[in-house]
Design an enzyme around this catalytic site. Structure first.
Site, short mmCIF file in Angstrom:
data_model
loop_
_atom_site.label_atom_id
_atom_site.label_comp_id
_atom_site.label_asym_id
_atom_site.label_seq_id
_atom_site.Cartn_x
_atom_site.Cartn_y
_atom_site.Cartn_z
N ASP A 1 45.89 53.02 45.57
CA ASP A 1 46.18 52.60 46.92
C ASP A 1 47.37 54.00 47.34
O ASP A 1 47.98 54.67 48.37
CB ASP A 1 46.77 51.98 48.06
CG ASP A 1 44.68 51.14 48.42
OD1 ASP A 1 44.35 51.82 48.48
OD2 ASP A 1 45.84 49.86 47.80
N SER B 1 42.28 40.24 53.65
CA SER B 1 43.18 41.71 52.94
C SER B 1 42.85 42.36 52.17
O SER B 1 41.79 40.84 50.93
CB SER B 1 45.01 40.52 52.38
OG SER B 1 45.15 41.22 51.29
N LYS B 2 42.64 43.32 51.64
CA LYS B 2 42.25 44.39 50.86
C LYS B 2 42.32 43.60 49.37
O LYS B 2 41.93 43.89 48.02
CB LYS B 2 42.48 45.64 50.43
CG LYS B 2 43.72 46.13 50.72
CD LYS B 2 44.00 47.02 50.56
CE LYS B 2 45.93 47.63 50.56
NZ LYS B 2 45.86 48.95 50.98
N ARG B 3 43.59 42.41 49.17
CA ARG B 3 44.09 41.53 48.16
C ARG B 3 42.64 40.77 47.64
O ARG B 3 42.90 40.74 46.41
CB ARG B 3 45.79 41.44 48.25
CG ARG B 3 45.99 43.13 48.17
CD ARG B 3 48.00 42.09 48.32
NE ARG B 3 48.92 43.52 48.00
CZ ARG B 3 49.86 43.20 48.44
NH1 ARG B 3 51.18 41.63 47.87
NH2 ARG B 3 50.96 44.16 48.31
#
Length: 493
Positions: free
Chosen positions: A406, A253-255
């Site tokens: 984003d 995940s980009k988190r």
């Protein structure tokens, strides 16, 4: 076997994800192995989330990795159009057919009723799913609601008994009881189809023989098989690919990690090394020197059964190993120099322009623009000492700036500045106070080249990664009281 035709259907809603490259590579390898064709179809029906330049970035990112396709929006083909928004009339015809056959129904339930329904189901320990409320409406009641202008969606009917079984290309025999399957929304209240209708219609009309997609779609497969049955079509063969995972086994995940393909390009990875790394998840019994192979060799060794069903681990250290091997051993000296020059050319040129008003001697350049060429700034909490903002405010600024990245539409300096200004109300701070911590997070110093111009040049993925790393240095809970943003939307970072 009829001709093998496979596809990916990415959504143009942001930076292309490395998972898209992973899925595309497996689809291409499968097509190569069977003398088939690989196509791209763009899933852009969620118009509220579509980003203007995202579709072009998908093509650019995949081509950077050396991937090509036989059909798609940019290259055409005999089964177009290949953008779902351009196929609206096709979907309208098919949903009318489903309604006419009695396989779908109009649902007028409000979001409030659905929320209450799901809450009650969770309270009872049940998995939330539609309870069939609007199936009980008579034709006259449906007509009256429509005449009154009540908004509605269209849902598919699902059997109440029995189970759905299919043979999956990776997981073998899979069985899911119909009692666990939701009455999926096929058409939204704005008239646009959902994935579950559009993709099934497209897969049939485009003669897709095999659907290779992420394992997260396994639970939806009964709906898709049932839709093919409702239309009287043969369903494609389903192959569900284990998703990429972090070292802690959570879904990539980009988190937590950099996931944008553009991040890997900006970091100076060779596309051949990235493809080599991803491809090795589907190759049996290789180690050491055998692991380093070009894409043609990978296609020969490709084996769907080689992948770990627990999910391949996306280990950046292993990718670094591949990249180092390719840099040192696979490139000639001239190729190496040319690759470095190509990687740095645009960044150096634009950085030189920005640095010109600040420098006195050429030897000043590394201090002014070195941050543009670095991968990790290696910041610490002490890097933020001396700013006008205290630690709590630094934490809140970085927290919300990271969340805002984003949501910025076109990644350009004016839009980035508008986003920074937009944080004033959220944080109760002036933009001049917000930019201090951002300068440090992005450039490594409290001042330097123009902030928003630098961010625009570096790209969204690099900025997101630097803000995430800076944010994680702090206890990044909001300071004093909950901000307006959290009161309205909750803390979802």
């Amino acid at each position: 076997m009829s001709q093998v035709r496979v596809r990916i259907a990415p959504s143009p809603t942001g930076e292309p994800h490395i998972g898209t490259a992973y899925t595309a590579l497996v689809n291409i390898a499968f097509a190569k192995q069977h003398g088939g064709q690989f196509i791209i179809r763009v899933e852009d029906t969620d118009t509220s989330r579509t980003v203007a330049d995202a579709e072009a970035k998908i093509y650019e990112s995949l081509r950077w990795l050396g991937m090509e396709w036989a059909e798609g929006p940019d290259v055409g083909g005999p089964y177009g159009p290949y953008r779902q928004t351009e196929r609206r009339a096709i979907y309208d015809t098919h949903i009318a057919e489903l309604m006419g056959k009695g396989h779908a129904f109009k649902c007028f339930c409000t979001p409030e009723r659905l929320d209450t329904m799901r809450a009650l189901q969770r309270k009872k320990g049940q998995s939330p799913k539609y309870d069939g409320h609007c199936l009980k409406l008579t034709a006259d009641e449906v007509a009256a609601k429509e005449a009154a202008g009540e908004p509605h969606v269209i849902r598919m009917k699902i059997p109440t008994e029995g189970e759905c079984t299919w043979e999956d290309g990776v997981y073998g025999k899979v069985t899911i009881p119909w009692a666990d399957v939701d009455m999926q929304v096929l058409v939204k209240s704005d008239g646009m189809p959902t994935y579950h209708l559009a993709h099934m219609v497209d897969d049939h009309l485009m003669k897709i023989s095999h659907v290779l997609r992420g394992e997260e779609w396994i639970s939806s497969t009964p709906k898709h098989i049932k839709l093919f049955e409702y239309f009287g079509w043969d369903a494609p063969k389903y192959v569900h690919l284990p998703v990429l995972r972090n070292l802690d086994r959570t879904k990539l995940s980009k988190r937590k990690s950099p996931t944008s393909i553009s991040w890997f390009e900006r970091q100076g990875y060779l596309p051949e090394a990235v493809v080599n790394f991803l491809g090795n998840f589907y190759v049996k019994s290789v180690e050491g020197d055998e692991e380093v192979m070009d894409v043609a060799e990978f296609y020969k060794k490709f084996d769907l059964t080689a992948v770990s069903k627990a999910g391949p681990v996306f280990d950046l250290a292993k990718l670094d190993w591949f990249n180092g091997r390719w840099l040192r051993e696979k490139l000639s000296e001239d190729e190496y120099v040319a690759r470095v020059a190509g990687w740095a050319a645009h960044t150096v040129r634009e950085g030189l322009k920005m640095a010109r008003t600040r420098m006195v001697r050429f030897t000043d350049l590394p201090d002014w623009m070195g941050f543009l060429l670095k991968g990790d700034l290696k910041l610490t909490k002490e890097s933020f000492a001396g700013l006008k903002t205290d630690e709590a405010k630094n934490a809140a600024i970085l927290y919300h700036a990271h969340k805002a990245v984003d949501a910025i539409g076109a990644w350009e300096a004016p839009a980035i500045w508008d986003a920074i200004k937009g944080l004033e109300g959220t944080l109760g701070l002036k933009a001049r106070d917000i930019t201090g911590p951002l300068y440090v997070a992005i450039t490594g110093a409290a001042q330097g080249l123009p902030l928003t111009d630098s961010m625009a040049l570096m790209g969204r993925a690099m900025c997101r990664d630097r803000l995430r790393k800076a944010r994680d240095l702090f206890d990044w809970q909001p300071f004093e009281t909950k901000t307006k943003m959290e009161e309205e939307h909750g803390d979802n970072a």
